[in-house]
Enzyme design. Structure first.
Site, PDB file in Angstrom:
ATOM      1  N   HIS A 148      46.876  51.199  73.977  1.00  0.00           N
ATOM      2  CA  HIS A 148      47.318  49.947  74.595  1.00  0.00           C
ATOM      3  C   HIS A 148      47.512  50.155  76.100  1.00  0.00           C
ATOM      4  CE1 HIS A 148      51.370  51.567  74.713  1.00  0.00           C
ATOM      5  NE2 HIS A 148      51.415  51.694  73.388  1.00  0.00           N
TER       6      HIS A 148
ATOM      7  N   HIS B 127      49.287  53.420  77.392  1.00  0.00           N
ATOM      8  CA  HIS B 127      48.438  54.618  77.460  1.00  0.00           C
ATOM      9  C   HIS B 127      47.436  54.483  78.614  1.00  0.00           C
ATOM     10  CE1 HIS B 127      49.221  54.094  72.963  1.00  0.00           C
ATOM     11  NE2 HIS B 127      49.993  55.101  73.343  1.00  0.00           N
TER      12      HIS B 127
ATOM     13  N   CYS C 162      64.332  61.269  63.950  1.00  0.00           N
ATOM     14  CA  CYS C 162      63.616  60.001  64.190  1.00  0.00           C
ATOM     15  C   CYS C 162      62.121  60.307  64.111  1.00  0.00           C
ATOM     16  CB  CYS C 162      63.969  59.416  65.552  1.00  0.00           C
ATOM     17  SG  CYS C 162      62.864  58.057  66.015  1.00  0.00           S
TER      18      CYS C 162
ATOM     19  N   CYS D 202      60.037  59.341  67.292  1.00  0.00           N
ATOM     20  CA  CYS D 202      60.084  60.318  68.399  1.00  0.00           C
ATOM     21  C   CYS D 202      59.644  61.696  67.938  1.00  0.00           C
ATOM     22  CB  CYS D 202      61.497  60.491  68.937  1.00  0.00           C
ATOM     23  SG  CYS D 202      62.187  59.078  69.741  1.00  0.00           S
TER      24      CYS D 202
ATOM     25  N   CYS E 161      68.106  55.292  67.042  1.00  0.00           N
ATOM     26  CA  CYS E 161      67.363  55.980  68.093  1.00  0.00           C
ATOM     27  C   CYS E 161      67.304  55.074  69.324  1.00  0.00           C
ATOM     28  CB  CYS E 161      65.944  56.284  67.595  1.00  0.00           C
ATOM     29  SG  CYS E 161      64.774  56.558  68.926  1.00  0.00           S
TER      30      CYS E 161
ATOM     31  N   HIS F 169      63.471  53.852  69.670  1.00  0.00           N
ATOM     32  CA  HIS F 169      62.817  53.073  68.618  1.00  0.00           C
ATOM     33  C   HIS F 169      63.727  52.065  67.941  1.00  0.00           C
ATOM     34  CE1 HIS F 169      60.093  56.492  69.191  1.00  0.00           C
ATOM     35  NE2 HIS F 169      59.168  55.598  68.923  1.00  0.00           N
TER      36      HIS F 169
ATOM     37  N   LYS G 169      60.032  45.063  74.856  1.00  0.00           N
ATOM     38  CA  LYS G 169      59.358  46.318  74.539  1.00  0.00           C
ATOM     39  C   LYS G 169      58.033  45.994  73.857  1.00  0.00           C
ATOM     40  CE  LYS G 169      60.362  50.303  71.588  1.00  0.00           C
ATOM     41  NZ  LYS G 169      59.452  51.246  72.044  1.00  0.00           N
TER      42      LYS G 169
ATOM     43  N   LYS H  63      53.559  46.428  68.295  1.00  0.00           N
ATOM     44  CA  LYS H  63      52.448  45.807  67.578  1.00  0.00           C
ATOM     45  C   LYS H  63      52.951  44.723  66.640  1.00  0.00           C
ATOM     46  CE  LYS H  63      50.173  49.587  66.642  1.00  0.00           C
ATOM     47  NZ  LYS H  63      49.587  50.507  65.702  1.00  0.00           N
TER      48      LYS H  63
HETATM   49  O1  ME8 Z   1      54.672  60.614  73.132  1.00  0.00           O
HETATM   50  N1  ME8 Z   1      55.102  52.147  79.905  1.00  0.00           N
HETATM   51  O2  ME8 Z   1      52.516  60.032  72.565  1.00  0.00           O
HETATM   52  P1  ME8 Z   1      52.542  58.437  72.729  1.00  0.00           P
HETATM   53  C1  ME8 Z   1      54.561  53.210  80.519  1.00  0.00           C
HETATM   54  N2  ME8 Z   1      52.135  62.362  71.458  1.00  0.00           N
HETATM   55  N3  ME8 Z   1      53.892  54.195  79.871  1.00  0.00           N
HETATM   56  C2  ME8 Z   1      53.729  54.074  78.554  1.00  0.00           C
HETATM   57  C3  ME8 Z   1      54.252  52.976  77.844  1.00  0.00           C
HETATM   58  C4  ME8 Z   1      54.944  51.971  78.582  1.00  0.00           C
HETATM   59  N4  ME8 Z   1      55.469  50.908  77.997  1.00  0.00           N
HETATM   60  N5  ME8 Z   1      53.952  53.153  76.538  1.00  0.00           N
HETATM   61  C5  ME8 Z   1      53.259  54.318  76.434  1.00  0.00           C
HETATM   62  C6  ME8 Z   1      53.556  60.883  72.700  1.00  0.00           C
HETATM   63  N6  ME8 Z   1      53.124  54.884  77.648  1.00  0.00           N
HETATM   64  C7  ME8 Z   1      53.213  62.309  72.363  1.00  0.00           C
HETATM   65  C8  ME8 Z   1      52.910  63.044  73.651  1.00  0.00           C
HETATM   66  S1  ME8 Z   1      52.210  65.222  75.030  1.00  0.00           S
HETATM   67  C9  ME8 Z   1      52.210  66.847  74.770  1.00  0.00           C
HETATM   68  C10 ME8 Z   1      52.620  64.505  73.496  1.00  0.00           C
HETATM   69  C11 ME8 Z   1      52.426  56.158  77.928  1.00  0.00           C
HETATM   70  O3  ME8 Z   1      51.279  57.947  72.110  1.00  0.00           O
HETATM   71  C12 ME8 Z   1      53.320  57.126  78.700  1.00  0.00           C
HETATM   72  O4  ME8 Z   1      52.503  58.091  79.313  1.00  0.00           O
HETATM   73  O5  ME8 Z   1      53.814  57.876  72.242  1.00  0.00           O
HETATM   74  C13 ME8 Z   1      54.134  57.756  77.601  1.00  0.00           C
HETATM   75  O6  ME8 Z   1      54.795  58.934  78.012  1.00  0.00           O
HETATM   76  C14 ME8 Z   1      53.046  58.010  76.568  1.00  0.00           C
HETATM   77  O7  ME8 Z   1      52.181  56.828  76.687  1.00  0.00           O
HETATM   78  C15 ME8 Z   1      53.540  58.181  75.149  1.00  0.00           C
HETATM   79  O8  ME8 Z   1      52.424  58.231  74.299  1.00  0.00           O
END
Ligand code: ME8
Length: 512
Positions: free
Chosen positions: A17, A20, A125, A128, A143, A146, A298, A301
């Site tokens: 989304h 990312h 959680c 997380c 959490c 979440h 927030k 989906k």
């Molecule tokens: O945490 N605003 O993956 P994830 C800004 N797999 N950035 C956002 C965002 C938002 N609302 N939502 C998501 C994980 N992001 C782990 C990471 S790394 C070794 C493991 C971005 O799929 C932002 O970069 O939940 C956030 O830190 C990341 O997506 C979390 O992606």
């Protein structure tokens, strides 16, 4: 010089989304900028594929975890292709190369006596993928990220002696002269981490006995590596650890780990402690950009409150989607994103300012000089003026990841040329002084070429298109690389008299 930049590896339990996309586009802009400045860049992104979150999502869909990961990981790759992301590698934690790296690190820490077994009970959680102490939950016992109630879990796990790294971490984070200094940015986030670190560190669970979907520990195959340990190690797997020593020496350590604040703790505390434990170099900068809401809430989906990369591109085109996503809120600060906000910025910056500059210049050239760059005395004053405006500020904003400010610098430069056009009033010159008109149009084209080079990292295909439209010779990337490394505008400027121009069409149709 090398430059190694990473995004988080995103969970493969759902589709990409705008959150990312935000991190990935920003990292891409940095990677492109550094390549233009002659750095040997390694830009990594990928997917995080182990743990209970993935296993549960797969179960809910009636799929095997690997099947779900294959599907979702492919969606991330597709999205990044669509958004013109120039990553050098895409890592998946289910790859063999990663198993080897995780086993190696976990065994090393075990051999050094940094991992021990302990019975543990805690609030976990799944969103997380972490345990929470009661004091870190919100007032409803949920959490804080979440808003769901963690589950009470009790198992015998392997633990990592995180507590023994407290002083070493504090030193490296706070002492800018430390040879292994970790620069956590922005400052407010660093202060939060330091504050929390000062309160003391508890040892952390490093394995799970109940989760099969993970990498088995080499010294106890009945347990799998805790998904966060598994995930963080991706950053060294990708640059060759442990098998390709040459690559590893060349690219590690990371120059920038980019992410949002939700996962800053893991990157700035657990990850460096693991690296220190394994006696590996530490990352240089850990940058937490802002976390944004969508229309004030927030993204979720289930609320139907998400924007996909596809929707962004459908609405604005790839280049504008990239530009708008990363510049709408100040980089490093939290904020709110909405379709209205994106469209407003699109109309202001792209349709009215940049698009207008290009279309009016080319229309004048078509009307008066038959779409050829007119024979005219070369006057680089405007181009130099544009350059003066951009040169230092843009570069320092880019290097400090102030992407919204770098974009403002660009807009100011575009405005400067638009103002010059108003002052020259070429539509009057067309009737009174064709020679002067030729000089003016030639100068606008050259100024546009400079702007195009600065636009390259944000809007790569658009910048290439502008280069063609304005009849500039050669490949914009090659010229820009020379320009950014030796800082000299070619003597004759970029576009040459007599060269053919092209009608751009409407680059950015205004959106109502
Ligand atoms: O945490 N605003 O993956 P994830 C800004 N797999 N950035 C956002 C965002 C938002 N609302 N939502 C998501 C994980 N992001 C782990 C990471 S790394 C070794 C493991 C971005 O799929 C932002 O970069 O939940 C956030 O830190 C990341 O997506 C979390 O992606």
């Amino acid at each position: 010089m090398k430059f190694y930049i990473t995004t988080p590896i995103y969970y493969a339990n759902g589709i990409p989304h705008i959150g990312h996309s935000y991190t990935t586009i920003a990292a891409d802009i940095m990677a492109r900028w550094k390549r233009l400045n002659n750095f040997d860049v390694y830009f990594l992104t990928g997917t995080d594929e182990h743990g209970s979150k993935i296993a549960e999502a797969a179960k809910a869909k009636g799929k095997k975890p690997q099947e779900l990961c294959d599907e979702m990981s492919a969606k991330f790759r597709e999205a990044w292709k669509l958004l013109d992301i120039s990553n050098d590698d895409f890592i998946r934690t289910t790859e063999q190369r990663h198993f080897i790296a995780v086993e190696n690190i976990v065994q090393t820490l075990f051999d050094k006596g940094l991992i021990f077994k302990k019975k543990y009970e805690g609030m976990y959680c799944i969103g997380c993928e972490r345990f929470f102490a009661k004091k870190d939950l919100d007032e409803n016992g949920c959490c804080p990220f979440h808003k769901t109630k963690p589950i009470l879990q009790s198992e015998e796990n392997y633990f990592f002696k995180l507590s023994s790294f407290q002083d070493a971490l504090l030193e490296r984070i706070t002492d800018v002269n430390h040879k292994e200094h970790i620069d956590i940015q922005p400052e407010e986030r660093r202060n939060e981490i330091v504050g929390k670190l000062k309160l003391g560190l508890e040892d952390v669970s490093f394995s799970r006995s109940a989760i099969e979907w993970g990498i088995p520990l080499p010294f106890d195959k009945s347990q799998t590596a805790y998904v966060w340990v598994d995930a963080l190690i991706n950053y060294i797997t990708a640059v060759g650890y442990p098998s390709d020593e040459t690559k590893f020496k060349k690219y590690w350590s990371a120059d920038i780990h980019l992410m949002a604040k939700d996962i800053l703790w893991f990157h700035s505390v657990i990850w460096p402690a693991v690296l220190m434990g394994a006696q590996l170099p530490l990352p240089k900068t850990i940058y937490s950009h802002g976390f944004f809401t969508l229309n004030g809430s927030k993204m979720s989906k289930s609320l139907g409150n998400v924007i996909s990369p596809q929707e962004l591109v459908e609405n604005y085109g790839v280049d504008a989607a990239r530009y708008l996503t990363v510049t709408l809120i100040p980089f490093g600060h939290d904020g709110d994103i909405s379709w209205q906000g994106l469209t407003l910025k699109y109309n202001m910056d792209l349709a009215n300012n940049l698009g207008n500059l290009i279309s009016r210049t080319l229309k004048m050239a078509e009307k008066n000089f038959n779409l050829k760059i007119p024979q005219a005395v070369l006057n680089l004053e405007l181009a130099k003026n544009v350059e003066r405006n951009l040169k230092e500020t843009f570069a320092s904003n880019m290097d400090n990841l102030q992407l919204h400010k770098a974009a403002e610098n660009l807009q100011d430069a575009i405005t400067l040329v638009n103002i010059q056009i108003e002052t020259d009033a070429p539509w009057k010159l067309a009737k009174t002084d064709k020679d002067k008109l030729a000089v003016c149009i030639y100068s606008y084209l050259q100024a546009i070429d400079i702007i195009a080079m600065y636009l390259l990292s944000f809007m790569p295909s658009l910048a290439e298109k502008i280069w063609q439209i304005t009849g500039a010779p050669g490949n914009i990337n090659d010229v820009a690389k020379k320009y950014f490394t030796n800082g000299i505008i070619p003597k004759e400027g970029f576009s040459v008299s007599g060269a053919d121009l092209q009608i751009p069409g409407i680059l950015f149709p205004r959106i109502l």
